[in-house]
Design a protein around this motif. Sequence first.
Motif, PDB file in Angstrom:
ATOM      1  N   VAL A 161      51.898  38.796  32.767  1.00 38.32           N
ATOM      2  CA  VAL A 161      50.805  39.647  33.534  1.00 38.32           C
ATOM      3  C   VAL A 161      50.146  40.235  32.531  1.00 38.32           C
ATOM      4  CG1 VAL A 161      50.726  41.838  35.011  1.00 38.32           C
ATOM      5  CG2 VAL A 161      52.892  40.068  35.124  1.00 38.32           C
ATOM      6  N   TRP A 162      48.762  40.334  32.748  1.00 34.02           N
ATOM      7  CA  TRP A 162      47.911  40.700  31.797  1.00 34.02           C
ATOM      8  C   TRP A 162      46.889  41.843  32.545  1.00 34.02           C
ATOM      9  CZ3 TRP A 162      42.578  39.401  31.446  1.00 34.02           C
ATOM     10  CH2 TRP A 162      42.214  38.298  32.429  1.00 34.02           C
ATOM     11  N   VAL A 163      46.155  42.683  31.726  1.00 34.50           N
ATOM     12  CA  VAL A 163      45.201  43.740  32.325  1.00 34.50           C
ATOM     13  C   VAL A 163      43.746  43.354  32.146  1.00 34.50           C
ATOM     14  CG1 VAL A 163      44.329  45.940  32.062  1.00 34.50           C
ATOM     15  CG2 VAL A 163      46.859  45.545  32.910  1.00 34.50           C
ATOM     16  N   ALA A 164      42.811  43.360  32.658  1.00 30.33           N
ATOM     17  CA  ALA A 164      41.382  43.465  32.510  1.00 30.33           C
ATOM     18  C   ALA A 164      40.870  44.838  33.036  1.00 30.33           C
ATOM     19  CB  ALA A 164      40.786  42.292  33.244  1.00 30.33           C
ATOM     20  N   ILE A 166      46.118  43.344  26.869  1.00 32.04           N
ATOM     21  CA  ILE A 166      45.019  44.087  27.711  1.00 32.04           C
ATOM     22  C   ILE A 166      43.596  43.487  27.101  1.00 32.04           C
ATOM     23  CG2 ILE A 166      43.867  46.334  28.092  1.00 32.04           C
ATOM     24  CD1 ILE A 166      46.715  47.694  27.500  1.00 32.04           C
ATOM     25  N   VAL A 167      42.474  43.289  28.103  1.00 35.68           N
ATOM     26  CA  VAL A 167      41.238  42.593  27.926  1.00 35.68           C
ATOM     27  C   VAL A 167      40.435  43.758  28.280  1.00 35.68           C
ATOM     28  CG1 VAL A 167      39.721  40.990  28.011  1.00 35.68           C
ATOM     29  CG2 VAL A 167      42.005  40.154  27.895  1.00 35.68           C
ATOM     30  N   THR A 168      39.511  44.213  27.598  1.00 34.70           N
ATOM     31  CA  THR A 168      38.546  45.254  28.024  1.00 34.70           C
ATOM     32  C   THR A 168      37.090  44.915  27.730  1.00 34.70           C
ATOM     33  OG1 THR A 168      38.231  47.402  27.811  1.00 34.70           O
ATOM     34  CG2 THR A 168      38.956  46.646  25.724  1.00 34.70           C
ATOM     35  N   ILE A 198      45.487  41.996  36.256  1.00 34.16           N
ATOM     36  CA  ILE A 198      45.624  43.311  37.202  1.00 34.16           C
ATOM     37  C   ILE A 198      44.215  43.891  36.637  1.00 34.16           C
ATOM     38  CG2 ILE A 198      46.431  45.724  37.171  1.00 34.16           C
ATOM     39  CD1 ILE A 198      49.046  44.530  36.275  1.00 34.16           C
ATOM     40  N   LEU A 199      43.510  44.108  37.614  1.00 38.96           N
ATOM     41  CA  LEU A 199      41.931  44.434  37.406  1.00 38.96           C
ATOM     42  C   LEU A 199      41.976  45.896  37.579  1.00 38.96           C
ATOM     43  CD1 LEU A 199      40.332  41.895  39.691  1.00 38.96           C
ATOM     44  CD2 LEU A 199      40.367  41.644  37.113  1.00 38.96           C
ATOM     45  N   VAL A 200      41.639  46.568  36.388  1.00 42.23           N
ATOM     46  CA  VAL A 200      41.659  48.101  36.274  1.00 42.23           C
ATOM     47  C   VAL A 200      40.226  48.591  36.245  1.00 42.23           C
ATOM     48  CG1 VAL A 200      42.295  50.368  35.118  1.00 42.23           C
ATOM     49  CG2 VAL A 200      43.907  48.031  35.496  1.00 42.23           C
ATOM     50  N   ARG A 201      39.655  49.219  37.181  1.00 42.02           N
ATOM     51  CA  ARG A 201      38.362  49.944  36.651  1.00 42.02           C
ATOM     52  C   ARG A 201      38.299  51.038  35.792  1.00 42.02           C
ATOM     53  NH1 ARG A 201      33.849  52.784  40.706  1.00 42.02           N
ATOM     54  NH2 ARG A 201      32.262  53.424  39.080  1.00 42.02           N
TER      55      ARG A 201
END
Length: 248
Positions: free
Chosen positions: A150-153, A52-54, A5-8
């Motif tokens: 499921v992971w977030v970037a 979560i990768v940021t 999941i790509l979050v700006r």
Amino acid sequence: MATVILVRHGRSTANATGVLAGRRRGVKLDETGRDQAARAGERLAGVRLAAIVTSPLERCRQTAAAVAQAQPTPPTTIQERGITECDYGEWQGRLLKDLAKEKLWGTVQSLPSAAAFPGGESLDAMQSRAVAAVRRHDATFEQEHGPGAVWVAVSHGDIIKSVLADALGMHLDLFQRLHVDPASISVIRYTSSRPYVLATNTHAGDLAWLAPSPPAGGRSRRSRSAAGHPDDAVVGGGAGPDTRPARP
């Protein structure tokens, strides 16, 4: 078959004043951006995140914290330089309205693959390191947590656009056709056959449907619907995920 999941990041103080922030320190979310980040977290509250990768930049770390806070059990958060903002070099910190007068602006708009920022990096180099970082983490989380992971970037506009363009098989010169707003959510599922872009630039809606379905009869809903190899594209579009509320 993990899902990213790509979050700006939410709107920043630089976004609100028309400044190209780049990698400058001290650029934080403004009040609107904090609200946007909280809403993004609420949308993802029903999805158990593997991690979560940021980007290391503060506006992304603030957004990542809001996403983590909305989780029943906050996942591990990892900083990743590979998805940090483009190095805009001498353009960093300048007003966008002034940059639009530069000759390079036209190249960035129409021929991004040839654009290199003075004292910074090229858009081609930006895409290469961002895609490599996302695919590396995706493979790691699938190996550690299984194909339903499921992971977030949490990253930046041009970074996310370049990753989406790669997943769509688009040449970098077409990536300006994509739009990625502050705190918007886009979704990619990488498989052995191809990447699948499940959503782009979304602003509303519960995303619990991204959670893997519980097995029924030894097979998940998703694999049953494929009527073949689970990574194949379904001719005709298929039935999609089951978005009905779970029965007690």
